[in-house]
Design a protein around this motif. Sequence first.
Motif, PDB file in Angstrom:
ATOM      1  N   ALA A  80     -17.242  48.968 -23.787  1.00  0.00           N
ATOM      2  CA  ALA A  80     -17.391  49.117 -22.331  1.00  0.00           C
ATOM      3  C   ALA A  80     -16.484  48.151 -21.582  1.00  0.00           C
ATOM      4  O   ALA A  80     -15.866  48.524 -20.574  1.00  0.00           O
ATOM      5  CB  ALA A  80     -18.848  48.902 -21.936  1.00  0.00           C
ATOM      6  N   ILE A  81     -16.403  46.915 -22.053  1.00  0.00           N
ATOM      7  CA  ILE A  81     -15.537  45.932 -21.383  1.00  0.00           C
ATOM      8  C   ILE A  81     -14.070  46.360 -21.487  1.00  0.00           C
ATOM      9  O   ILE A  81     -13.304  46.281 -20.511  1.00  0.00           O
ATOM     10  CB  ILE A  81     -15.737  44.538 -22.009  1.00  0.00           C
ATOM     11  N   THR A  82     -13.677  46.826 -22.681  1.00  0.00           N
ATOM     12  CA  THR A  82     -12.290  47.279 -22.854  1.00  0.00           C
ATOM     13  C   THR A  82     -11.992  48.475 -21.947  1.00  0.00           C
ATOM     14  O   THR A  82     -10.934  48.534 -21.303  1.00  0.00           O
ATOM     15  CB  THR A  82     -12.052  47.677 -24.325  1.00  0.00           C
ATOM     16  N   ALA A  83     -12.930  49.420 -21.903  1.00  0.00           N
ATOM     17  CA  ALA A  83     -12.732  50.593 -21.046  1.00  0.00           C
ATOM     18  C   ALA A  83     -12.679  50.201 -19.578  1.00  0.00           C
ATOM     19  O   ALA A  83     -11.891  50.750 -18.794  1.00  0.00           O
ATOM     20  CB  ALA A  83     -13.861  51.595 -21.286  1.00  0.00           C
ATOM     21  N   ALA A  84     -13.515  49.232 -19.189  1.00  0.00           N
ATOM     22  CA  ALA A  84     -13.522  48.786 -17.792  1.00  0.00           C
ATOM     23  C   ALA A  84     -12.197  48.112 -17.430  1.00  0.00           C
ATOM     24  O   ALA A  84     -11.670  48.312 -16.327  1.00  0.00           O
ATOM     25  CB  ALA A  84     -14.688  47.830 -17.553  1.00  0.00           C
ATOM     26  N   LEU A 140      -7.019  48.372 -14.541  1.00  0.00           N
ATOM     27  CA  LEU A 140      -5.562  48.362 -14.458  1.00  0.00           C
ATOM     28  C   LEU A 140      -5.031  49.685 -13.903  1.00  0.00           C
ATOM     29  O   LEU A 140      -4.112  49.705 -13.077  1.00  0.00           O
ATOM     30  CB  LEU A 140      -4.976  48.086 -15.853  1.00  0.00           C
ATOM     31  N   ALA A 141      -5.609  50.796 -14.358  1.00  0.00           N
ATOM     32  CA  ALA A 141      -5.193  52.097 -13.835  1.00  0.00           C
ATOM     33  C   ALA A 141      -5.506  52.200 -12.345  1.00  0.00           C
ATOM     34  O   ALA A 141      -4.696  52.715 -11.551  1.00  0.00           O
ATOM     35  CB  ALA A 141      -5.893  53.218 -14.610  1.00  0.00           C
ATOM     36  N   LEU A 152      -2.460  61.948 -16.316  1.00  0.00           N
ATOM     37  CA  LEU A 152      -2.743  60.544 -16.009  1.00  0.00           C
ATOM     38  C   LEU A 152      -4.226  60.231 -16.205  1.00  0.00           C
ATOM     39  O   LEU A 152      -4.787  59.380 -15.514  1.00  0.00           O
ATOM     40  CB  LEU A 152      -2.319  60.243 -14.563  1.00  0.00           C
ATOM     41  N   HIS A 153      -4.835  60.894 -17.180  1.00  0.00           N
ATOM     42  CA  HIS A 153      -6.280  60.809 -17.375  1.00  0.00           C
ATOM     43  C   HIS A 153      -6.667  59.819 -18.467  1.00  0.00           C
ATOM     44  O   HIS A 153      -7.829  59.767 -18.848  1.00  0.00           O
ATOM     45  CB  HIS A 153      -6.793  62.190 -17.785  1.00  0.00           C
ATOM     46  N   PHE A 154      -5.725  59.012 -18.984  1.00  0.00           N
ATOM     47  CA  PHE A 154      -5.947  58.211 -20.182  1.00  0.00           C
ATOM     48  C   PHE A 154      -7.143  57.267 -20.093  1.00  0.00           C
ATOM     49  O   PHE A 154      -7.773  56.944 -21.089  1.00  0.00           O
ATOM     50  CB  PHE A 154      -4.680  57.392 -20.481  1.00  0.00           C
ATOM     51  N   TRP A 155      -7.475  56.840 -18.877  1.00  0.00           N
ATOM     52  CA  TRP A 155      -8.556  55.862 -18.736  1.00  0.00           C
ATOM     53  C   TRP A 155      -9.937  56.506 -18.691  1.00  0.00           C
ATOM     54  O   TRP A 155     -10.949  55.831 -18.899  1.00  0.00           O
ATOM     55  CB  TRP A 155      -8.353  55.050 -17.446  1.00  0.00           C
ATOM     56  N   TYR A 205     -14.267  64.434 -22.041  1.00  0.00           N
ATOM     57  CA  TYR A 205     -13.044  65.244 -22.122  1.00  0.00           C
ATOM     58  C   TYR A 205     -13.228  66.581 -21.400  1.00  0.00           C
ATOM     59  O   TYR A 205     -12.254  67.157 -20.895  1.00  0.00           O
ATOM     60  CB  TYR A 205     -12.644  65.466 -23.580  1.00  0.00           C
ATOM     61  N   SER A 206     -14.456  67.060 -21.351  1.00  0.00           N
ATOM     62  CA  SER A 206     -14.718  68.263 -20.556  1.00  0.00           C
ATOM     63  C   SER A 206     -14.413  68.011 -19.080  1.00  0.00           C
ATOM     64  O   SER A 206     -13.911  68.898 -18.376  1.00  0.00           O
ATOM     65  CB  SER A 206     -16.183  68.689 -20.729  1.00  0.00           C
ATOM     66  N   THR A 207     -14.689  66.795 -18.607  1.00  0.00           N
ATOM     67  CA  THR A 207     -14.349  66.463 -17.222  1.00  0.00           C
ATOM     68  C   THR A 207     -12.836  66.533 -17.004  1.00  0.00           C
ATOM     69  O   THR A 207     -12.366  67.051 -15.981  1.00  0.00           O
ATOM     70  CB  THR A 207     -14.871  65.064 -16.874  1.00  0.00           C
ATOM     71  N   VAL A 208     -12.074  65.989 -17.960  1.00  0.00           N
ATOM     72  CA  VAL A 208     -10.612  66.077 -17.857  1.00  0.00           C
ATOM     73  C   VAL A 208     -10.177  67.530 -17.702  1.00  0.00           C
ATOM     74  O   VAL A 208      -9.319  67.867 -16.867  1.00  0.00           O
ATOM     75  CB  VAL A 208      -9.949  65.443 -19.097  1.00  0.00           C
ATOM     76  N   ALA A 209     -10.782  68.404 -18.500  1.00  0.00           N
ATOM     77  CA  ALA A 209     -10.413  69.819 -18.444  1.00  0.00           C
ATOM     78  C   ALA A 209     -10.837  70.460 -17.124  1.00  0.00           C
ATOM     79  O   ALA A 209     -10.027  71.115 -16.441  1.00  0.00           O
ATOM     80  CB  ALA A 209     -11.060  70.561 -19.614  1.00  0.00           C
ATOM     81  N   GLN A 210     -12.097  70.247 -16.735  1.00  0.00           N
ATOM     82  CA  GLN A 210     -12.638  70.946 -15.565  1.00  0.00           C
ATOM     83  C   GLN A 210     -11.978  70.498 -14.261  1.00  0.00           C
ATOM     84  O   GLN A 210     -11.913  71.274 -13.299  1.00  0.00           O
ATOM     85  CB  GLN A 210     -14.152  70.731 -15.489  1.00  0.00           C
ATOM     86  N   LEU A 211     -11.470  69.268 -14.222  1.00  0.00           N
ATOM     87  CA  LEU A 211     -10.746  68.828 -13.026  1.00  0.00           C
ATOM     88  C   LEU A 211      -9.508  69.685 -12.775  1.00  0.00           C
ATOM     89  O   LEU A 211      -8.995  69.742 -11.655  1.00  0.00           O
ATOM     90  CB  LEU A 211     -10.339  67.349 -13.160  1.00  0.00           C
ATOM     91  N   GLY A 212      -9.040  70.357 -13.808  1.00  0.00           N
ATOM     92  CA  GLY A 212      -7.880  71.228 -13.642  1.00  0.00           C
ATOM     93  C   GLY A 212      -8.112  72.352 -12.646  1.00  0.00           C
ATOM     94  O   GLY A 212      -7.179  72.776 -11.941  1.00  0.00           O
ATOM     95  N   TYR A 213      -9.363  72.840 -12.548  1.00  0.00           N
ATOM     96  CA  TYR A 213      -9.643  73.910 -11.583  1.00  0.00           C
ATOM     97  C   TYR A 213      -9.355  73.461 -10.152  1.00  0.00           C
ATOM     98  O   TYR A 213      -8.958  74.270  -9.313  1.00  0.00           O
ATOM     99  CB  TYR A 213     -11.110  74.359 -11.694  1.00  0.00           C
TER     100      TYR A 213
END
Length: 488
Positions: free
Chosen positions: A153-157, A162-163, A220-223, A298-306
């Motif tokens: 969690a700390i690494t992801a935060a 940074l992003a 640009l979804h890497f984070w 990852y489903s969120t990454v996909a669905q944001l495409g709509y």
Amino acid sequence: MTPLAGVMLSFLLPRRAAGIGLATSAAVAGASGLFVAHVARHGATRYAIGGWGAPLGIEFVADGLSAWLVGLGAVVGLAVSAYALSYFGPHAGGHDDDEGARGRHDFWPLWLFLWAGLNALFVSGDIFNLYVTLELLGFSAVALVALAGTRDAITAAMRYMLASLLGSLSFLLGVALIYGAYATLDLARLAEASRSDPATLVALTLMTTGLMIKGAAFPLHFWLPPAHSSAPAPVSALLSALVVKAPFAILARLWFDSFASLNTAALAAWLGALGAAALVWGGILALRQARLKLLVAYSTVAQLGYLFLVFPLAREADTGFTAWSGVMFFVAAHAAAKAAMFLAAGNVMHALGHDELDRMAGLTRVLPRSAFALVLAGVSLMGLPPSGGFLAKWLLLHAAITRGEWWWVAGMLAGTALAIAYIMRVVARMFAEPSTPPKAAAVPASMEWAALSLATLAALMALAAVLPFDLLRIGAPVAGPLLFGGAP
């Protein structure tokens, strides 16, 4: 001001933070309902704070889009608050004690601060205030991700921070260029004065890039996947349902309102192509995940495409409002469904101590309500009737077919096929017959009902679609009839 008052009280009275947070959530939801009713009754209005209007003062915008998003935040925010009361409670069980203690003290002021930033962003009428509210969102969202306190969690935060800073810097540089070119940052005044010159084009490129980073738009979804999957369940729900939609709302206002004359066919096609790529790429990665929360992320990454299909499909008057309303309806349907899935995933982790898909056989026996919530939310993500996802996709498909742009149809069908594949994978694991009955810790009923309520809303949203479309018509930057034959 209501959520900010809750922030101060929960800081000053940490032992009563949960009660203060829930009471503040109810008050904000009520105030949001009054705001939506005001816009529906009186139409679009602008409000000058302290009587000082643009260009010297700050103006808030109350129109269909801002009312829609504020109302959506109220519904999701109230459900997540009810869930968090038990999730971070002293007797919830199932999650790490340190996480529970941190959550009891820190979740409520951070969440209410984030809510204040969201509502301010949705009604802001100039791009500097939009920048300020984006910073408020970023600060509180990063802190909420770190709340779990684990190494992941700390690494992801840190990666998220940074992003977020990179996106903020890019957006702020664009704001500075716009002010230098036009001597105003008011969205309405910019709409009257916008022109195609090098400074404006560079500024819009910087602002769009910054917003795409903050909104986790492909590529640009890497984070997003590590941040959403390692955060506590209520935080994951808020980030996926509401926070990633805020940058998109700014993009929509910029390209369809303030700088609509610069929204060329080439730009719209490029943004639409990124959206279609997200549908496929995110769907493939979701299908390959071994953990439920990572699959949902990852489903969120996909669905944001709509959301990005609105740029090519809403440019022309014949399909403008159909595509616009379809995407805005998708924003709401996705928010309810994805919040429900993250809350249900949190219930699974509470009960089983993990969210590994290969070890979820027999889940329907020990957590029937949470399993049903995952199924209902999946119905909306797949786009089956009468879900909100079905109606939103139907409107977008209608717009694409009307315009004869079959490549967008192909992208949406591919995204839907992948969504069916990864949702059915989860369903198959839950209904599989276990070799030995799974051992599950008790999950508070309020946590299961919160997930099930949002999932039911997503699954049945299309049955009450008439009123939202009338609301979205108020002050909409696009014209044209609705699919059902409404007048433009």
